[in-house]
Structure formats: structure tokens, C-alpha cells
Design an enzyme around this catalytic site. Structure first.
Site, PDB file in Angstrom:
ATOM      1  N   CYS A 128       0.788  -1.234   0.000  1.00  0.00           N
ATOM      2  CA  CYS A 128       0.000   0.000   0.000  1.00  0.00           C
ATOM      3  C   CYS A 128       0.819   1.281   0.000  1.00  0.00           C
ATOM      4  CB  CYS A 128      -0.978  -0.008   1.166  1.00  0.00           C
ATOM      5  SG  CYS A 128      -0.206   0.048   2.803  1.00  0.00           S
ATOM      6  N   HIS A 162      -2.296   0.883   6.799  1.00  0.00           N
ATOM      7  CA  HIS A 162      -2.700   0.938   5.396  1.00  0.00           C
ATOM      8  C   HIS A 162      -2.781   2.383   4.929  1.00  0.00           C
ATOM      9  CE1 HIS A 162      -4.413  -0.185   1.639  1.00  0.00           C
ATOM     10  NE2 HIS A 162      -5.607   0.306   1.895  1.00  0.00           N
ATOM     11  N   ASP A 197      -7.898   3.978  -3.422  1.00  0.00           N
ATOM     12  CA  ASP A 197      -7.237   2.901  -2.665  1.00  0.00           C
ATOM     13  C   ASP A 197      -6.590   1.937  -3.662  1.00  0.00           C
ATOM     14  OD1 ASP A 197      -6.369   1.111  -0.806  1.00  0.00           O
ATOM     15  OD2 ASP A 197      -8.347   0.595  -0.019  1.00  0.00           O
TER      16      ASP A 197
END
Length: 283
Positions: A80, A117, A137
Site C-alpha cells: 500500500c 494501510h 485505494d
């Protein structure tokens, strides 16, 4: 030379043509909603998720030069903080307003989990303050294919994959994804801005802390409109939007070829042997 104060995402240092070639897009990209959706989908489906540097004995660097060299210039992927930092630089370079955020990955759990994250809140240039932006995302590995509007209760069906963003009870927002058993809370987060230095600090925990799940086995994902491929250890699982699942177990020696064929990741030099040796030592 102006001192880097750690603000922004260094979009001016990005090789934008190389990135656009990597994700299969052309150069005429004004900062619009259509561009944001196209970029997000292209990134998700072109650049895989992986934690293999840990198994190969190397730290994971999240500075723009390192991320670009790995995710753009080579047939590799990342997790991420690499994905979101790179995508933030792309959006910033194109004129979008970008804010980093950090989330707690819950995956249906009730017990509080740490913020591990990195995600983004994106707005169009000049967008009115009372108009919602989008949640981008690109670094979770399992979608969404396109950004989700920051609207409480918004549900988004993307090629059969379902997502829902809603106000949370303990945190400002929760992202849910649809499973055969109903909605699962994927992660929850607040709107406090996170910067590159925050991504760097959290990245160190994720790749180096013994309690991080990413230090214990290879975890690789490739997300496509019609399938979600996951390598967990030496087992590959393929999930379809209709909820059907198929699973295949592999030997450690087969994984370099599996990575190339199923995940579009090519290990170079002595890395294939190093990965196999790491797995065999823990078999």
C-alpha cells in the site's frame, strides 16, 4: 535547490510518461473525474500487490525514486505505501488535490488493529469545499477498481465487485466490500492528514516488525475486472465476482513461474533462487 519540507507527493520528480506507459494510458489527461476513474482502474489492473522484498532479504523503500524504479521501470509490484505514494505523485502532477490518510485493516474483526494501510482522499482542482471527493485505494490489492465517492452510505458496484463507504461508529469512515455472506468491514479511518514521513514510519513497521503478517510468508495479489488472484504462501486462490473460488497448491520451486504467469511479476537475477530457498527453509 529548495529544501524538501516533506509536504506534497513530489509529483514534479515523477517520470509521468513512463508511468502512463506502464498502466497503458495516453498523455492527454486533464484533472477530471473521468481521468481519476481511468487512472485508478488502469493502476489497479496493471501493477500487482506484493511483499516479496521481505522474503528476498531487502528493506522496502517508499521514496519516490525507489518506488518508481520498482513498480514502474520493472515488472514488479508493491504494497500500500508504495502504491499510494506513487499514485499520489501521479495525481499531484496532473493537478488533482491529494491528501494522504491511514487506515486500520479490519477484515471483519472487532478488535482494534493498528494503522497499517495508506490510502488517499482526492478532489478535483477548484472543487467547492462542500462537494465530496473520492477515496482512492490503489494499494490494498483487492480493489476497488475505481475510486469511491465520499458519501455516507454510497454503494458502488464495479464489474460485479461491491463496495460501500459509510460513516463509522468509532472512526469517521468505514470501507466495506461485499462477500457472499454480506458486507464486510474492510478498513476504517479518520480524516487526519498523513504525509510522506508518516507513510515511511508505518512502512518500517509493516516490513520489519516480527508481528507484521507480511514478514511470515509471500503475499501477492492481482486484481482484474473478472478475477482476484491471491498467492498466500505457496497457495493460489482465484475468486470471481460471483463468489466462486478455486484453489491451487504449488511447490516452492514452482513459485517464480507462477508469479510470472498468474501475477505478471518477473523476478530477476538470483531472486528466484533466493525466494525458493527462503520458502524451502520454512517448509
Amino acid at each position: 535547490m529548495t529544501e524538501d519540507l516533506g509536504l506534497g507527493w513530489r509529483g514534479d520528480a515523477l517520470d509521468l510518461p513512463a508511468y502512463l506507459k506502464r498502466v497503458g494510458l495516453g498523455a492527454d489527461l486533464p484533472p477530471t473525474e473521468a481521468t481519476l476513474r481511468a487512472l485508478h482502474r488502469a493502476h489497479i489492473t496493471s501493477v500487482p500487490f506484493e511483499n516479496l522484498e521481505i522474503m528476498l532479504g531487502r528493506p522496502i523503500a517508499v521514496d519516490l525514486e525507489s518506488v518508481q524504479a520498482k513498480l514502474v521501470d520493472r515488472p514488479r509490484g508493491g504494497y500500500c505505501f508504495e502504491h499510494s505514494g506513487l499514485f499520489a505523485a501521479v495525481l499531484e502532477r496532473l493537478g488533482f488535490e491529494v491528501r494522504g490518510l491511514v487506515a486500520r485493516v479490519m477484515m471483519g474483526a472487532d478488535k482494534l488493529r493498528p494503522t497499517t494501510h495508506g490510502i488517499l482522499r482526492v478532489r478535483l482542482p477548484g472543487q467547492a469545499p462542500d462537494e465530496p471527493g473520492w477515496l482512492a485505494d490503489t494499494g490494498f490489492g483487492a480493489g476497488p477498481l475505481e475510486p469511491v465517492r465520499f458519501v455516507d452510505g454510497a454503494e458502488d458496484d464495479q464489474d460485479g465487485w461491491g463496495y460501500r463507504l459509510r460513516r463509522g461508529d468509532t472512526h469517521a469512515w468505514e470501507l466495506h466490500h461485499r462477500t457472499p455472506d454480506g458486507w464486510m468491514r474492510r478498513h476504517m479511518f479518520d480524516e487526519n492528514e498523513a504525509y510522506r514521513v508518516d507513510f515511511e514510519a508505518l512502512n518500517f513497521y509493516v516490513y520489519a516488525h516480527p508481528h507484521s503478517p507480511f514478514t511470515t510468508r509471500p503475499f501477492v495479489q492481482r486484481f482484474l475486472p473478472d478475477s482476484h488472484h491471491v498467492l498466500d504462501g505457496t497457495t493460489v486462490t482465484v475468486t470471481r465476482p460471483d463468489g466462486s473460488v478455486e484453489t491451487r497448491a504449488h511447490t516452492p520451486a514452482a513459485l517464480p513461474d507462477v508469479l510470472a504467469s498468474d501475477f505478471a511479476i518477473t523476478l530477476e537475477g538470483d531472486d528466484p533462487g533466493r525466494l525458493v530457498a527462503w520458502l524451502e527453509a520454512r517448509a
